[in-house]
Design a protein around this motif. Structure first.
Motif, PDB file in Angstrom:
ATOM      1  N   SER A 166       0.445  -1.996   5.593  1.00  0.00           N
ATOM      2  CA  SER A 166       0.858  -3.265   4.979  1.00  0.00           C
ATOM      3  C   SER A 166       0.583  -3.266   3.482  1.00  0.00           C
ATOM      4  CB  SER A 166       0.124  -4.432   5.651  1.00  0.00           C
ATOM      5  OG  SER A 166       0.435  -4.504   7.024  1.00  0.00           O
ATOM      6  N   ILE A 167      -0.561  -2.695   3.093  1.00  0.00           N
ATOM      7  CA  ILE A 167      -0.893  -2.625   1.665  1.00  0.00           C
ATOM      8  C   ILE A 167       0.085  -1.717   0.937  1.00  0.00           C
ATOM      9  CG2 ILE A 167      -2.670  -1.911   0.028  1.00  0.00           C
ATOM     10  CD1 ILE A 167      -4.739  -2.666   2.185  1.00  0.00           C
ATOM     11  N   ASN A 168       0.399  -0.575   1.522  1.00  0.00           N
ATOM     12  CA  ASN A 168       1.340   0.344   0.892  1.00  0.00           C
ATOM     13  C   ASN A 168       2.725  -0.263   0.769  1.00  0.00           C
ATOM     14  OD1 ASN A 168      -0.442   2.475   0.431  1.00  0.00           O
ATOM     15  ND2 ASN A 168      -0.169   3.290   2.493  1.00  0.00           N
ATOM     16  N   GLN A 169       3.122  -1.110   1.731  1.00  0.00           N
ATOM     17  CA  GLN A 169       4.414  -1.788   1.623  1.00  0.00           C
ATOM     18  C   GLN A 169       4.443  -2.719   0.418  1.00  0.00           C
ATOM     19  OE1 GLN A 169       4.696  -3.560   5.551  1.00  0.00           O
ATOM     20  NE2 GLN A 169       6.220  -2.056   6.196  1.00  0.00           N
ATOM     21  N   LEU A 170       3.323  -3.429   0.198  1.00  0.00           N
ATOM     22  CA  LEU A 170       3.257  -4.307  -0.971  1.00  0.00           C
ATOM     23  C   LEU A 170       3.338  -3.511  -2.266  1.00  0.00           C
ATOM     24  CD1 LEU A 170       0.447  -6.777   0.174  1.00  0.00           C
ATOM     25  CD2 LEU A 170       2.899  -7.180   0.165  1.00  0.00           C
ATOM     26  N   LEU A 171       2.596  -2.401  -2.340  1.00  0.00           N
ATOM     27  CA  LEU A 171       2.608  -1.576  -3.543  1.00  0.00           C
ATOM     28  C   LEU A 171       3.978  -0.930  -3.755  1.00  0.00           C
ATOM     29  CD1 LEU A 171      -0.895   0.138  -3.279  1.00  0.00           C
ATOM     30  CD2 LEU A 171      -0.236  -1.818  -4.664  1.00  0.00           C
ATOM     31  N   LEU A 172       4.631  -0.519  -2.663  1.00  0.00           N
ATOM     32  CA  LEU A 172       5.956   0.085  -2.794  1.00  0.00           C
ATOM     33  C   LEU A 172       6.951  -0.903  -3.393  1.00  0.00           C
ATOM     34  CD1 LEU A 172       7.952   2.387  -2.273  1.00  0.00           C
ATOM     35  CD2 LEU A 172       8.247   1.505   0.055  1.00  0.00           C
ATOM     36  N   ARG A 173       6.902  -2.145  -2.944  1.00  0.00           N
ATOM     37  CA  ARG A 173       7.808  -3.148  -3.504  1.00  0.00           C
ATOM     38  C   ARG A 173       7.552  -3.322  -5.003  1.00  0.00           C
ATOM     39  NH1 ARG A 173      10.965  -7.536  -2.233  1.00  0.00           N
ATOM     40  NH2 ARG A 173      10.883  -7.063  -0.019  1.00  0.00           N
ATOM     41  N   LEU A 233       2.394  -4.919  13.753  1.00  0.00           N
ATOM     42  CA  LEU A 233       3.549  -4.017  13.697  1.00  0.00           C
ATOM     43  C   LEU A 233       4.846  -4.799  13.543  1.00  0.00           C
ATOM     44  CD1 LEU A 233       2.623  -1.381  16.438  1.00  0.00           C
ATOM     45  CD2 LEU A 233       2.626  -1.054  13.977  1.00  0.00           C
ATOM     46  N   ALA A 234       4.937  -5.964  14.189  1.00  0.00           N
ATOM     47  CA  ALA A 234       6.141  -6.793  14.058  1.00  0.00           C
ATOM     48  C   ALA A 234       6.302  -7.286  12.617  1.00  0.00           C
ATOM     49  CB  ALA A 234       6.076  -7.973  15.027  1.00  0.00           C
ATOM     50  N   ARG A 235       5.198  -7.678  11.989  1.00  0.00           N
ATOM     51  CA  ARG A 235       5.274  -8.104  10.588  1.00  0.00           C
ATOM     52  C   ARG A 235       5.689  -6.940   9.690  1.00  0.00           C
ATOM     53  NH1 ARG A 235      -0.508 -11.310  10.301  1.00  0.00           N
ATOM     54  NH2 ARG A 235       0.092 -13.169  11.506  1.00  0.00           N
ATOM     55  N   GLU A 236       5.102  -5.768   9.914  1.00  0.00           N
ATOM     56  CA  GLU A 236       5.464  -4.600   9.113  1.00  0.00           C
ATOM     57  C   GLU A 236       6.926  -4.215   9.326  1.00  0.00           C
ATOM     58  OE1 GLU A 236       0.968  -2.610   9.287  1.00  0.00           O
ATOM     59  OE2 GLU A 236       2.615  -1.809  10.486  1.00  0.00           O
ATOM     60  N   HIS A 237       7.427  -4.406  10.554  1.00  0.00           N
ATOM     61  CA  HIS A 237       8.826  -4.099  10.832  1.00  0.00           C
ATOM     62  C   HIS A 237       9.749  -5.005  10.016  1.00  0.00           C
ATOM     63  CE1 HIS A 237      12.168  -2.548  13.175  1.00  0.00           C
ATOM     64  NE2 HIS A 237      12.562  -3.784  13.431  1.00  0.00           N
ATOM     65  N   GLU A 238       9.417  -6.270   9.908  1.00  0.00           N
ATOM     66  CA  GLU A 238      10.211  -7.186   9.087  1.00  0.00           C
ATOM     67  C   GLU A 238      10.146  -6.789   7.617  1.00  0.00           C
ATOM     68  OE1 GLU A 238       8.860 -11.118   9.821  1.00  0.00           O
ATOM     69  OE2 GLU A 238       9.354 -11.110  11.963  1.00  0.00           O
ATOM     70  N   GLU A 239       8.967  -6.366   7.163  1.00  0.00           N
ATOM     71  CA  GLU A 239       8.830  -5.943   5.769  1.00  0.00           C
ATOM     72  C   GLU A 239       9.656  -4.684   5.501  1.00  0.00           C
ATOM     73  OE1 GLU A 239       7.697  -6.274   1.895  1.00  0.00           O
ATOM     74  OE2 GLU A 239       7.290  -7.697   3.520  1.00  0.00           O
ATOM     75  N   PHE A 240       9.744  -3.783   6.469  1.00  0.00           N
ATOM     76  CA  PHE A 240      10.584  -2.596   6.314  1.00  0.00           C
ATOM     77  C   PHE A 240      12.048  -2.994   6.116  1.00  0.00           C
ATOM     78  CE2 PHE A 240       7.323   0.375   8.088  1.00  0.00           C
ATOM     79  CZ  PHE A 240       7.443   1.343   7.102  1.00  0.00           C
ATOM     80  N   VAL A 280      10.681   6.937   7.779  1.00  0.00           N
ATOM     81  CA  VAL A 280       9.426   6.246   8.092  1.00  0.00           C
ATOM     82  C   VAL A 280       9.699   4.975   8.891  1.00  0.00           C
ATOM     83  CG1 VAL A 280       7.396   5.130   7.095  1.00  0.00           C
ATOM     84  CG2 VAL A 280       8.300   7.209   6.058  1.00  0.00           C
ATOM     85  N   HIS A 281      10.771   4.270   8.534  1.00  0.00           N
ATOM     86  CA  HIS A 281      11.134   3.050   9.259  1.00  0.00           C
ATOM     87  C   HIS A 281      11.477   3.372  10.714  1.00  0.00           C
ATOM     88  CE1 HIS A 281      13.829  -0.779   9.518  1.00  0.00           C
ATOM     89  NE2 HIS A 281      12.731  -0.880  10.246  1.00  0.00           N
ATOM     90  N   PHE A 282      12.210   4.446  10.946  1.00  0.00           N
ATOM     91  CA  PHE A 282      12.552   4.835  12.313  1.00  0.00           C
ATOM     92  C   PHE A 282      11.297   5.170  13.117  1.00  0.00           C
ATOM     93  CE2 PHE A 282      13.536   8.172  15.431  1.00  0.00           C
ATOM     94  CZ  PHE A 282      14.472   7.514  16.204  1.00  0.00           C
ATOM     95  N   ALA A 283      10.370   5.940  12.517  1.00  0.00           N
ATOM     96  CA  ALA A 283       9.126   6.267  13.217  1.00  0.00           C
ATOM     97  C   ALA A 283       8.312   5.010  13.509  1.00  0.00           C
ATOM     98  CB  ALA A 283       8.303   7.244  12.378  1.00  0.00           C
TER      99      ALA A 283
END
Length: 500
Positions: A166-173, A233-240, A280-283
């Protein structure tokens, strides 16, 4: 110390100062010396850290409507009468914290220092909070953590492994918004490692569920852990999905801006980011499916295992009989103890409302056709039908024997005749009971016509004398001839037919 070693010591001196400067707003809050209504000092440093955690948690759940009033409500909820302040006091503290993290002048926080690496005065700037879209109608301004605010939160705690994605998703954005595509590729590589680590943890969790659930308490604990994993995981899936949409928009924009070498290189980067982020999204999607399976199948199997283990370990004599005998209980308590082991009360009746139900209305031809049997066309079913016809013919011979001797034959009399003549095995056969159900349905029985020879009761009808009619009548008694089968007793009587 050697000159080269001195240079390595001073390397990235400005970056280190900037990391330390991130704590300046917290120290500024600590220096305000605020007091509550009882003249007790207020821990503004701690409240500032709570505010950081509040904004960070709302970023994880993608709640962007966080302002002064929301922060004040959070501080009041966390307070629990530790600080003696009214609602307006907490709102004032929340406003002070936000103004310290984001000055009202609109300028970024800064710190001047002497840079020992460059041997001159230098300055670092940082931004803890940034303004989000506000509600003009309600006159509200919302805030969220800026990139430096995230760095400050990360500096306060070593986060658990499961939060890294989740942290890496924020930094990636953040990196995609700033156009740092090379850093974004590295961030995606870290996200891939996080997904692989989560996959290994899910496998271990599945094995732990199968091995370690030995009581209801452990089952509830594992169930809560798995539900938390699935929710995250559901929240991370939405962020993806949101990241993928942002990458698609950037790719489409860069497609029409490829004029120079820099834009062409940026477009190549965004193509790699799109491909690797999709992998990564598929995995991660497969990981979400595994969590659903773990939440349903594995937990359900563990619960059923726990139930059967409890049944096997249950000792009726010790748990029930000994309990009743050792300590006499009141009648009501005894009934409560024995209630799970007693069968439900059975009552046969009918409701007067049944007369208003839809009734079947048919003609004479339909009623006459109800006794007919469908013809068998399949070859395998024809062979089975022939065997069943032969069985019914043998049983009918026993019935006719008893009928000739006693004038009438009941199921109990036929069963007694079979036992006396050594043919008791027919009572264990399903055909014996199917025979009685069919002859009762077909009653009255008459001599078979040629076109009825292929019916199940073909041999039965062929054994009857011309001009005779046999009727099968139900009796009230129920017969338990074997442990496996139970049937209502029936009587067979011979009557003369009105026509030949």
């Amino acid at each position: 110390m050697e000159h080269e070693r001195l240079e390595s010591v001073l390397e990235d001196y400005k970056e280190r100062i900037q990391r330390l400067a991130l704590f300046d707003p917290l120290h500024k809050l600590d220096a305000k010396r605020e007091k509550d209504r009882q003249e007790r000092p207020i821990d503004m440093f701690g409240l500032g850290l709570l505010a950081l955690l509040f904004f960070f948690e709302n970023m994880l759940i993608r709640n962007k409507k966080t302002g002064v009033q929301e922060l004040a409500a959070f501080l009041m909820q966390m307070n629990q009468e530790e600080i003696d302040l009214e609602d307006e006091g907490f709102e004032k503290i929340a406003r002070t914290i936000i103004e310290t993290f984001r000055p009202a002048s609109g300028k970024r926080n800064h710190r001047s220092f002497y840079n020992w690496e460059t041997r001159q005065m230098d300055k670092v700037e940082f931004s803890i909070l940034k303004a989000e879209r506000g509600d003009i109608a309600a006159n509200k301004q919302y805030y969220s953590l800026d990139e430096d605010g995230l760095e400050l939160v990360f500096a306060t705690k070593e986060f658990f492994r499961e939060f890294h994605l989740s942290i890496n998703q924020l930094l990636l954005r953040k990196q995609l918004e700033k156009g740092e595509f090379a850093g974004a590729l590295r961030q995606i590589s870290e996200m891939r490692i996080d997904v692989e680590a989560l996959q290994e943890r899910m496998v271990r969790m599945k094995h732990e569920v199968q091995r370690n659930i030995i009581s209801e308490e452990t089952y509830v604990r594992y169930k809560q852990v798995i539900e938390d994993i699935h929710l995250r995981l559901a929240r991370e899936h939405e962020e993806f999905h949101e990241l993928q949409g942002f990458v698609d928009e950037t790719k489409e924009r860069l497609l029409y801006e490829r004029k120079g070498e820099k834009e062409h290189r940026a477009y190549e980067y965004i193509l790699r980011i799109d491909r690797e982020l999709g992998e990564v999204h598929f995995a991660h999607t497969e990981l979400l499916k595994d969590s659903i399976v773990l939440k349903t199948t594995a937990l359900q199997a563990a619960q059923e295992t726990l139930y059967h283990v409890a049944l096997q370990s249950f000792n009726f004599d010790q748990e029930i009989v000994a309990r009743l005998i050792a300590s006499p209980l009141p009648l009501t308590a005894t009934r409560t103890l024995l209630a799970p082991f007693l069968s439900l009360e059975q009552h046969t009746g009918w409701s007067p409302l049944a007369v208003f139900e839809k009734q079947r209305v048919g003609g004479e031809l339909e009623e006459e056709g109800q006794g007919d049997f469908e013809e068998v066309t399949d070859e395998a079913e024809q062979e089975q039908t022939i065997v069943q016809q032969q069985n019914f013919g043998k049983i009918m011979r026993y019935v006719l024997t008893v009928l000739d001797e006693q004038g009438e034959a009941t199921i109990s009399q036929v069963a007694r005749h079979m036992r006396e003549n050594g043919h008791e095995h027919w009572l264990q056969h399903r055909s014996f009971y199917d025979f009685w159900l069919l002859v009762h349905q077909r009653s009255p029985l008459q001599k078979a016509h040629e076109e009825e020879d292929h019916h199940l009761l073909g041999e039965v009808l062929a054994l009857l004398q011309p001009g005779q009619r046999i009727e099968v009548i139900e009796l009230e008694e129920r017969l338990q001839l074997t442990k496996r089968f139970e049937i209502q007793d029936m009587k067979v009587c011979r009557k003369e037919s009105s026509h030949v």
